[in-house]
Design a protein around this motif. Structure first.
Motif, PDB file in Angstrom:
ATOM      1  N   LEU A  54      26.517  22.758   1.972  1.00 20.13           N
ATOM      2  CA  LEU A  54      26.159  22.849   3.384  1.00 20.13           C
ATOM      3  C   LEU A  54      25.778  24.275   3.760  1.00 20.13           C
ATOM      4  CD1 LEU A  54      25.857  21.501   6.134  1.00 20.13           C
ATOM      5  CD2 LEU A  54      28.299  21.928   6.517  1.00 20.13           C
ATOM      6  N   LEU A  55      26.533  25.239   3.268  1.00 18.74           N
ATOM      7  CA  LEU A  55      26.210  26.639   3.554  1.00 18.74           C
ATOM      8  C   LEU A  55      24.853  27.019   2.972  1.00 18.74           C
ATOM      9  CD1 LEU A  55      29.710  28.274   3.032  1.00 18.74           C
ATOM     10  CD2 LEU A  55      28.517  27.880   5.201  1.00 18.74           C
ATOM     11  N   GLU A  56      24.534  26.508   1.781  1.00 18.79           N
ATOM     12  CA  GLU A  56      23.212  26.777   1.195  1.00 18.79           C
ATOM     13  C   GLU A  56      22.106  26.147   2.032  1.00 18.79           C
ATOM     14  OE1 GLU A  56      23.324  25.342  -2.832  1.00 18.79           O
ATOM     15  OE2 GLU A  56      24.957  26.717  -3.373  1.00 18.79           O
ATOM     16  N   GLN A  57      22.331  24.925   2.509  1.00 15.47           N
ATOM     17  CA  GLN A  57      21.317  24.224   3.297  1.00 15.47           C
ATOM     18  C   GLN A  57      21.078  24.885   4.647  1.00 15.47           C
ATOM     19  OE1 GLN A  57      19.549  21.706   1.824  1.00 15.47           O
ATOM     20  NE2 GLN A  57      20.808  22.442   0.139  1.00 15.47           N
ATOM     21  N   THR A  58      22.069  25.604   5.136  1.00 15.28           N
ATOM     22  CA  THR A  58      21.938  26.248   6.452  1.00 15.28           C
ATOM     23  C   THR A  58      21.873  27.770   6.337  1.00 15.28           C
ATOM     24  OG1 THR A  58      24.351  26.211   6.732  1.00 15.28           O
ATOM     25  CG2 THR A  58      23.109  24.344   7.642  1.00 15.28           C
ATOM     26  N   SER A  59      21.562  28.273   5.146  1.00 14.67           N
ATOM     27  CA  SER A  59      21.541  29.728   4.947  1.00 14.67           C
ATOM     28  C   SER A  59      20.448  30.406   5.768  1.00 14.67           C
ATOM     29  CB  SER A  59      21.367  30.063   3.463  1.00 14.67           C
ATOM     30  OG  SER A  59      20.115  29.583   3.005  1.00 14.67           O
ATOM     31  N   HIS A  60      19.428  29.666   6.181  1.00 10.61           N
ATOM     32  CA  HIS A  60      18.353  30.232   6.994  1.00 10.61           C
ATOM     33  C   HIS A  60      18.765  30.432   8.452  1.00 10.61           C
ATOM     34  CE1 HIS A  60      18.108  25.916   7.707  1.00 10.61           C
ATOM     35  NE2 HIS A  60      17.569  26.215   8.866  1.00 10.61           N
ATOM     36  N   VAL A  61      19.876  29.829   8.869  1.00  7.83           N
ATOM     37  CA  VAL A  61      20.306  29.936  10.261  1.00  7.83           C
ATOM     38  C   VAL A  61      20.825  31.346  10.520  1.00  7.83           C
ATOM     39  CG1 VAL A  61      21.959  29.099  11.984  1.00  7.83           C
ATOM     40  CG2 VAL A  61      20.850  27.491  10.411  1.00  7.83           C
ATOM     41  N   GLU A  62      20.309  31.948  11.577  1.00  9.00           N
ATOM     42  CA  GLU A  62      20.727  33.293  11.952  1.00  9.00           C
ATOM     43  C   GLU A  62      21.701  33.224  13.119  1.00  9.00           C
ATOM     44  OE1 GLU A  62      17.582  36.242  12.534  1.00  9.00           O
ATOM     45  OE2 GLU A  62      16.200  34.704  11.822  1.00  9.00           O
ATOM     46  N   GLU A  63      22.773  33.959  13.028  1.00 10.51           N
ATOM     47  CA  GLU A  63      23.688  34.089  14.154  1.00 10.51           C
ATOM     48  C   GLU A  63      23.301  35.349  14.911  1.00 10.51           C
ATOM     49  OE1 GLU A  63      28.296  35.181  14.909  1.00 10.51           O
ATOM     50  OE2 GLU A  63      27.926  33.602  13.430  1.00 10.51           O
ATOM     51  N   LYS A  64      23.050  35.180  16.211  1.00 13.19           N
ATOM     52  CA  LYS A  64      22.636  36.300  17.041  1.00 13.19           C
ATOM     53  C   LYS A  64      23.497  36.358  18.288  1.00 13.19           C
ATOM     54  CE  LYS A  64      17.810  36.374  15.648  1.00 13.19           C
ATOM     55  NZ  LYS A  64      16.485  36.727  16.110  1.00 13.19           N
ATOM     56  N   PRO A  65      23.542  37.520  18.913  1.00  9.56           N
ATOM     57  CA  PRO A  65      24.282  37.599  20.184  1.00  9.56           C
ATOM     58  C   PRO A  65      23.582  36.749  21.237  1.00  9.56           C
ATOM     59  CG  PRO A  65      23.634  39.780  19.393  1.00  9.56           C
ATOM     60  CD  PRO A  65      22.999  38.781  18.490  1.00  9.56           C
ATOM     61  N   TYR A  66      24.368  36.134  22.097  1.00 12.95           N
ATOM     62  CA  TYR A  66      23.823  35.325  23.167  1.00 12.95           C
ATOM     63  C   TYR A  66      24.249  35.922  24.492  1.00 12.95           C
ATOM     64  CZ  TYR A  66      22.828  31.409  26.234  1.00 12.95           C
ATOM     65  OH  TYR A  66      22.338  30.614  27.247  1.00 12.95           O
ATOM     66  N   GLY A  67      23.322  36.009  25.395  1.00 14.61           N
ATOM     67  CA  GLY A  67      23.632  36.510  26.728  1.00 14.61           C
ATOM     68  C   GLY A  67      22.420  36.417  27.598  1.00 14.61           C
ATOM     69  N   VAL A  68      22.536  36.905  28.791  1.00 11.97           N
ATOM     70  CA  VAL A  68      21.445  36.864  29.744  1.00 11.97           C
ATOM     71  C   VAL A  68      20.233  37.558  29.164  1.00 11.97           C
ATOM     72  CG1 VAL A  68      20.718  37.506  32.059  1.00 11.97           C
ATOM     73  CG2 VAL A  68      23.078  36.818  31.623  1.00 11.97           C
ATOM     74  N   GLY A  69      19.091  36.896  29.229  1.00 10.27           N
ATOM     75  CA  GLY A  69      17.847  37.477  28.733  1.00 10.27           C
ATOM     76  C   GLY A  69      17.619  37.256  27.257  1.00 10.27           C
ATOM     77  N   SER A  70      18.477  36.486  26.584  1.00 11.15           N
ATOM     78  CA  SER A  70      18.277  36.242  25.136  1.00 11.15           C
ATOM     79  C   SER A  70      17.101  35.334  24.918  1.00 11.15           C
ATOM     80  CB  SER A  70      19.515  35.589  24.537  1.00 11.15           C
ATOM     81  OG  SER A  70      20.589  36.472  24.547  1.00 11.15           O
TER      82      SER A  70
END
Length: 182
Positions: free
Chosen positions: A166-182
């Motif tokens: 599962l981690l390999e299949q989703t390795s393209h997913v980027e975690e980014k900060p979320y907030g106003v104006g994202s």
């Protein structure tokens, strides 16, 4: 859940963002559908009740909710609103305080790396054949049936090789900060 309040997950086709008050009007419109109410075992809420539900989901320690956005549409124009790109939601409920590795999911996305979950449960109405088939295709197995609630509980217990896959299949997913104006 406060754990995901500042997290945006950017995939190839979808973007997951925390469920905020900005999303409530469109979500509320969706939930007016009798078919969606039936399929999700939900009761109709007023707009004010929907806002209260959104706040409780954001504050409750046992719920993790993301809104699913169409990534292509969301990235197409900088001034595009999240509400106009909404495609659904993903919910994770921590239902067993005695077993912190267990979470009930409505869609199987997220939860593996941040929360350390290895078991996922889905509770689906007995008549919701499409959802039952989808979760069974994802290797969820039936563990209980409640005639009182007219629902089936399906569970997926992930082994370490499955978790790595599962981690390999989703390795393209980027975690980014979320907030106003994202």
């Amino acid at each position: 859940m406060r754990l995901n309040q500042n997290i945006l997950l950017l995939g190839k086709k979808v973007v997951l963002v925390p469920y905020t008050a900005e999303h409530v009007p469109r979500y509320h419109e969706w939930m007016k559908s009798e078919e969606l109410q039936r399929l999700t075992a939900s009761e109709p809420l007023t707009l004010e009740q929907e806002y209260a539900m959104q706040r409780s989901w954001r504050e409750d320690a046992d719920k993790c909710t993301f809104i699913v956005l169409d990534a292509e549409r969301w990235q197409a124009q900088p001034d595009t609103t999240e509400e106009s790109c909404m495609a659904g939601d993903v919910n994770l409920f921590l239902t067993d305080l005695g077993d912190p590795s267990l979470g009930e999911v409505e869609v199987m996305i997220a939860g593996v790396t941040k929360l350390g979950l290895t078991k996922f449960e889905a509770k689906i109405g007995q008549e919701n054949e499409r959802s039952l088939r989808m979760f069974q295709k994802l290797h969820f197995e039936q563990v209980a049936v409640s005639s009182v609630f007219q629902e089936v509980t399906l569970r997926l217990t992930m082994s370490e090789p499955e978790r790595q896959w599962l981690l390999e299949q989703t390795s393209h997913v980027e975690e980014k900060p979320y907030g106003v104006g994202s």
